[in-house]
Design a protein around this motif. Structure first.
Motif, short mmCIF file in Angstrom:
data_model
loop_
_atom_site.label_atom_id
_atom_site.label_comp_id
_atom_site.label_asym_id
_atom_site.label_seq_id
_atom_site.Cartn_x
_atom_site.Cartn_y
_atom_site.Cartn_z
N TYR A 4 15.62 10.72 16.17
CA TYR A 4 14.36 10.80 16.88
C TYR A 4 13.69 9.43 16.94
O TYR A 4 13.88 8.59 16.06
N GLN A 5 12.84 9.27 17.94
CA GLN A 5 11.96 8.10 18.02
C GLN A 5 10.81 8.34 17.04
O GLN A 5 10.21 9.42 17.03
N THR A 38 17.23 10.77 11.01
CA THR A 38 16.29 9.74 11.46
C THR A 38 15.75 8.95 10.27
O THR A 38 15.68 7.71 10.32
N VAL A 52 7.73 12.35 14.20
CA VAL A 52 8.72 12.39 15.27
C VAL A 52 8.21 13.21 16.45
O VAL A 52 8.97 13.71 17.26
#
Length: 150
Positions: A4-5, A38, A52
């Motif tokens: 995830y970003q 992540t 996230v």
């Protein structure tokens, strides 16, 4: 699994109250798996779902003794107090001196929906407090006594 970003400071979701997970579903299992991946990719020790972009009460933690997953965590007891330096994946290149409890008991659900209580101390207790703060829209920079740029 997917990376995830990570949401950065300034994004509104980091200031919101996360909502409880009413039921453990395959989507929550996927969220837990992707959050762990992540966190490890970012070389972090903890990650909360709001970081996230998911406003749910879910955290993952690895304080050096293996992955721990918490759904709907609630800290039910705290004791002791110590100041130490903290950083955050959502606040890159900034560190701060934060006073936290040295011991705690946290109650949560595991990925199977089973309730458990965990007694934690030291670094693990600090990481759990940091991540549960995210669920209430609190960042370490809000409670740090002194901040440092890296």
């Amino acid at each position: 699994m997917a990376i995830y970003q990570i949401v950065r400071i300034g994004e509104e979701i980091l200031r919101e109250q996360a909502v409880e997970v009413p039921k453990l579903t395959p989507n929550i299992h996927k969220l837990l798996d992707n959050m762990a991946e992540t966190m490890y990719k970012a070389k972090g020790v903890g990650l909360a779902a709001p970081q996230v972009g998911v406003p749910k009460r879910v955290i993952v933690v690895d304080a050096g003794d293996g992955l721990r997953e918490f759904v709907n965590p609630v800290i039910i007891k705290k004791s002791g107090e110590a100041m130490d330096q903290e950083g955050c994946l959502s606040v890159p290149n900034t560190y701060g001196d934060v006073k936290r409890a040295t011991r705690l008991v946290v109650s949560a659900l595991d990925r199977n929906g089973e309730k458990f209580d965990l007694e934690a101390e030291g670094f693990l207790a600090r990481v759990i407090q940091h991540e549960t703060d995210h669920l209430d829209g609190i960042l370490f920079v809000d409670i740090a006594e002194k901040l440092y740029d890296n």
